[in-house]
Write a protein that holds these residues in place. Structure first.
Motif, short mmCIF file in Angstrom:
data_model
loop_
_atom_site.label_atom_id
_atom_site.label_comp_id
_atom_site.label_asym_id
_atom_site.label_seq_id
_atom_site.Cartn_x
_atom_site.Cartn_y
_atom_site.Cartn_z
N TRP A 35 14.45 7.34 55.61
CA TRP A 35 15.35 8.50 55.62
C TRP A 35 16.13 8.48 56.93
N TYR A 36 17.43 8.61 56.80
CA TYR A 36 18.31 8.78 57.94
C TYR A 36 18.93 10.17 57.84
N ARG A 37 19.45 10.64 58.96
CA ARG A 37 20.19 11.90 58.92
C ARG A 37 21.40 11.83 59.84
N GLN A 38 22.38 12.62 59.50
CA GLN A 38 23.59 12.68 60.31
C GLN A 38 24.05 14.12 60.42
N ALA A 39 24.04 14.60 61.64
CA ALA A 39 24.53 15.95 61.92
C ALA A 39 26.02 15.86 62.27
N PRO A 40 26.75 16.96 62.14
CA PRO A 40 28.18 16.96 62.45
C PRO A 40 28.44 16.49 63.87
N GLY A 41 29.33 15.53 64.01
CA GLY A 41 29.70 15.04 65.33
C GLY A 41 28.70 14.10 65.96
N LYS A 42 27.66 13.74 65.23
CA LYS A 42 26.63 12.85 65.77
C LYS A 42 26.50 11.58 64.93
N ALA A 92 21.23 18.68 59.01
CA ALA A 92 21.99 17.43 58.87
C ALA A 92 22.09 17.08 57.39
N VAL A 93 22.89 16.06 57.12
CA VAL A 93 22.85 15.43 55.81
C VAL A 93 21.81 14.31 55.88
N TYR A 94 20.87 14.34 54.97
CA TYR A 94 19.80 13.36 54.95
C TYR A 94 20.11 12.31 53.87
N TYR A 95 19.99 11.05 54.29
CA TYR A 95 20.30 9.93 53.40
C TYR A 95 19.06 9.09 53.16
#
Length: 117
Positions: A35-42, A92-95
């Motif tokens: 699992w990866y995650r991406q928060a806004p601006g990161k 965050a969005v989790y992928y």
């Protein structure tokens, strides 16, 4: 390989969510899922990973260790992320990600996790 995530949503700080990732296609070639995650601006960051062959071997980002648990169900070609004691910074969005034996990466479409304070 196709990956489909589910289980995201809105939760209050301190709450829990369980993410699921279902894999289809040539799943026998998958060695590791994570699992990866991406928060806004990161930048996108690795949250947790688990081997899909042999005994479970897991790894976690320092920021989630002790709060998140990754698991797998090979019979269902699925992987899970149990997230407890959620914090606003977990938003965050989790992928879902899968790495094959040929080092090909596969990604799901992402699922939004929002933790309110």
């Amino acid at each position: 390989v196709q990956l489909v995530e589910s289980g995201g949503g809105l939760v209050q700080a301190g709450g829990s969510l369980r993410l699921s990732c279902a894999a289809s296609g040539t799943t026998f070639s998958l060695n590791v899922m994570g699992w990866y995650r991406q928060a806004p601006g990161k930048q996108r960051e690795l949250v947790a990973a688990i081997t899909m062959v042999g005994e479970d071997s897991t790894s976690y980002a320092r920021s989630v260790k002790g709060r998140f648990t990754i698991s797998r169900d090979n019979a269902k070609n699925s992987m899970y992320l149990q997230m407890n004691s959620l914090k606003p910074e977990d938003t965050a969005v989790y992928y879902c990600n899968a790495l094959s034996s040929t080092l090909a990466h596969y990604w799901g479409q992402g699922t939004q996790v929002t933790v309110s304070s």
